[in-house]
Motif scaffolding. Structure first.
Motif, short mmCIF file in Angstrom:
data_model
loop_
_atom_site.label_atom_id
_atom_site.label_comp_id
_atom_site.label_asym_id
_atom_site.label_seq_id
_atom_site.Cartn_x
_atom_site.Cartn_y
_atom_site.Cartn_z
N SER A 253 0.80 -1.22 0.00
CA SER A 253 0.00 0.00 0.00
C SER A 253 0.83 1.27 0.00
CB SER A 253 -0.93 0.01 1.22
OG SER A 253 -0.18 0.09 2.43
N SER A 254 2.08 1.18 0.47
CA SER A 254 2.92 2.37 0.59
C SER A 254 3.98 2.48 -0.50
CB SER A 254 3.59 2.40 1.97
OG SER A 254 4.30 1.19 2.20
N ILE A 255 3.93 1.57 -1.50
CA ILE A 255 4.95 1.55 -2.55
C ILE A 255 4.28 1.44 -3.92
CG2 ILE A 255 6.93 0.27 -3.48
CD1 ILE A 255 7.50 -0.70 -0.68
N PRO A 256 4.73 2.24 -4.90
CA PRO A 256 4.14 2.13 -6.26
C PRO A 256 4.23 0.70 -6.79
CG PRO A 256 5.53 4.07 -6.10
CD PRO A 256 5.74 3.30 -4.82
N LYS A 257 3.17 0.26 -7.45
CA LYS A 257 3.11 -1.15 -7.86
C LYS A 257 3.78 -1.44 -9.20
CE LYS A 257 -1.53 -0.77 -9.93
NZ LYS A 257 -2.91 -1.30 -9.89
N LYS A 258 4.24 -0.39 -9.91
CA LYS A 258 4.79 -0.65 -11.25
C LYS A 258 6.05 -1.52 -11.23
CE LYS A 258 6.98 3.94 -11.46
NZ LYS A 258 6.99 5.19 -12.22
N SER A 259 6.79 -1.52 -10.11
CA SER A 259 7.98 -2.36 -10.04
C SER A 259 7.61 -3.83 -10.14
CB SER A 259 8.76 -2.10 -8.75
OG SER A 259 7.92 -2.33 -7.63
N LEU A 260 6.58 -4.23 -9.40
CA LEU A 260 6.14 -5.63 -9.46
C LEU A 260 5.39 -5.94 -10.73
CD1 LEU A 260 5.10 -6.94 -5.94
CD2 LEU A 260 6.98 -7.65 -7.39
N GLU A 261 4.77 -4.95 -11.32
CA GLU A 261 4.11 -5.17 -12.61
C GLU A 261 5.12 -5.58 -13.67
OE1 GLU A 261 2.05 -1.49 -13.14
OE2 GLU A 261 0.20 -2.23 -12.23
N ALA A 262 6.35 -5.05 -13.56
CA ALA A 262 7.42 -5.45 -14.48
C ALA A 262 7.79 -6.92 -14.27
CB ALA A 262 8.64 -4.56 -14.28
N VAL A 263 7.74 -7.36 -13.02
CA VAL A 263 8.01 -8.77 -12.72
C VAL A 263 6.92 -9.66 -13.31
CG1 VAL A 263 8.22 -10.47 -10.86
CG2 VAL A 263 9.33 -8.23 -10.64
N VAL A 264 5.66 -9.26 -13.14
CA VAL A 264 4.53 -10.02 -13.69
C VAL A 264 4.65 -10.14 -15.20
CG1 VAL A 264 2.03 -9.99 -14.05
CG2 VAL A 264 2.98 -9.42 -11.80
N GLN A 265 5.02 -9.04 -15.85
CA GLN A 265 5.17 -9.04 -17.31
C GLN A 265 6.31 -9.96 -17.72
OE1 GLN A 265 3.07 -7.62 -19.38
NE2 GLN A 265 4.18 -8.39 -21.17
N GLY A 266 7.41 -9.94 -16.96
CA GLY A 266 8.54 -10.81 -17.26
C GLY A 266 8.18 -12.27 -17.14
N CYS A 267 7.37 -12.61 -16.15
CA CYS A 267 6.92 -14.00 -15.98
C CYS A 267 6.04 -14.43 -17.15
CB CYS A 267 6.15 -14.15 -14.67
SG CYS A 267 7.16 -13.98 -13.19
N LEU A 268 5.19 -13.52 -17.59
CA LEU A 268 4.31 -13.81 -18.72
C LEU A 268 5.11 -14.10 -19.98
CD1 LEU A 268 1.33 -14.01 -19.53
CD2 LEU A 268 1.40 -11.58 -20.10
N GLN A 269 6.16 -13.33 -20.18
CA GLN A 269 7.03 -13.54 -21.34
C GLN A 269 7.77 -14.87 -21.27
OE1 GLN A 269 9.50 -10.05 -21.37
NE2 GLN A 269 7.86 -8.71 -22.11
N ASN A 270 7.86 -15.42 -20.05
CA ASN A 270 8.49 -16.72 -19.87
C ASN A 270 7.45 -17.84 -19.74
OD1 ASN A 270 11.70 -16.69 -19.20
ND2 ASN A 270 10.78 -14.73 -18.65
N ASN A 271 6.24 -17.55 -20.29
CA ASN A 271 5.16 -18.53 -20.32
C ASN A 271 4.74 -19.04 -18.93
OD1 ASN A 271 5.04 -18.55 -23.20
ND2 ASN A 271 6.90 -19.81 -23.20
N HIS A 272 4.85 -18.14 -17.95
CA HIS A 272 4.38 -18.49 -16.60
C HIS A 272 3.51 -17.34 -16.08
CE1 HIS A 272 4.21 -20.22 -12.61
NE2 HIS A 272 4.59 -19.06 -12.10
N PRO A 273 2.22 -17.38 -16.36
CA PRO A 273 1.34 -16.31 -15.87
C PRO A 273 1.32 -16.29 -14.34
CG PRO A 273 0.24 -17.66 -17.53
CD PRO A 273 1.49 -18.38 -17.14
N VAL A 274 1.54 -15.13 -13.77
CA VAL A 274 1.48 -14.96 -12.32
C VAL A 274 0.59 -13.76 -12.03
CG1 VAL A 274 3.57 -13.52 -12.24
CG2 VAL A 274 2.87 -14.76 -10.20
#
Length: 311
Positions: A253-274
């Motif tokens: 809640s106290s940190i912008p979420k775009k950093s983890l959104e980059a992680v989610v996108q990276g997982c998707l590119q590796n065929n692992h939806p998270v």
């Protein structure tokens, strides 16, 4: 009676009234003394203070919902509040990084307590065996936070010994609630399959939580949001998630979420939806007046969110 005499009589009565009021009892004229003001840096500390002092003191927190204490800079209003305070409590262990110097200067003028700095160093968590950097997020181990409550109670009694019985009674009632909460958290986290029991967040705020409740913890950033993260940090975390087949990560809640959104996108590119399993309260509690605006409610919300997403 002529107008002149009436005027003289009026003046005499007016003077008599002024003199009479001036001779009133000092107790009648004395303004009621306000309750002592105790100021806390974070919502978690303010919540603890409210549970201990009840109505005996005024309690006010500087940092509200959604505030990152690692980066927080004191405002003019904050400085005014700190000067007005009779007593100040802060977390310490470098949590309030940019406010540390201000608090150290004020400590020469009034009682100020760094709660975390008084906990036995053997019980504190470091980010790794190779590092001596202390994790300041002590409230995520409920039993360790219970020790912080006892430290706080002792300081309050030293400040006002006449309230010892009240503070002790209130603290014991709160400590009972914390023991019950600790057992509740332990049971819920243990209900997650051991292989899935991995908590990934934006920054490494849950080290004490992981240690206390046997859940593996990973953060994209270090224990402080001041630390930088780069492409390699994102890539390493993506590789870890894909390899372990982790199904959810959590924003804070106290940190912008775009950093983890980059992680989610990276997982998707590796065929692992998270998925993003939810928003956790880490360095700040929820809004005042909501269950998450209390320590007990915040922990319960976090645990429910984690459990539902990882099962």
């Amino acid at each position: 009676m002529d107008t002149k005499k009436i005027g003289i009589i009026y003046v005499i009565f007016l003077l008599f009234g002024i003199l009479t009021s001036a001779c009133d009892s000092p107790n009648q004229k004395k303004a009621p003394k306000s309750k002592p003001l105790v100021v806390a840096t974070t919502g978690m500390i303010a919540d603890a203070l409210k549970n201990i002092v009840g109505d005996a003191m005024r309690v006010q927190a500087i940092m509200g919902p959604g505030v990152d204490p690692h980066l927080y800079k004191a405002t003019r209003e904050d400085l005014s509040l700190l000067r007005e305070a009779d007593l100040i409590f802060y977390n310490g262990l470098h949590l309030e990084g940019k406010m540390g110097e201000v608090l150290e200067k004020l400590a020469r003028q009034k009682p100020i307590f760094a709660i975390g700095n008084q906990i036995d160093t053997k019980k504190l968590h470091t980010i790794s065996p190779q590092s001596d950097a202390i994790d300041p997020h002590i409230w995520f181990d409920v039993l360790l936070w219970s020790e912080a409550i006892q430290i706080t109670t002792k300081a309050l009694i030293e400040f006002d010994p006449s309230k010892k019985d009240l503070f002790t009674k209130n603290a014991n009632q709160f400590l009972k609630k914390l023991r019950d909460l600790d057992a509740e958290v332990r049971e819920q986290i243990q209900s997650i399959d051991k292989k899935r029991r991995v908590l990934i967040t934006a920054h490494d705020a849950f080290g004490y939580f992981g240690r206390a409740y046997d859940i593996e913890v990973r953060g994209l950033q270090g224990i402080s949001t001041v630390s930088e993260f780069g492409l390699k940090d994102i890539s390493d975390l993506v590789d870890f998630i894909v390899k372990r087949k982790i199904k959810a990560v959590f924003v804070e809640s106290s940190i912008p979420k775009k950093s983890l959104e980059a992680v989610v996108q990276g997982c998707l590119q590796n065929n692992h939806p998270v998925k993003i399993g939810g928003t956790l309260f880490s360095d700040a509690m929820g809004a005042e007046g909501t269950p998450e605006g209390t320590y007990l409610g915040m922990l319960r919300y976090n645990v429910k969110t984690i459990t539902e997403a990882l099962k």
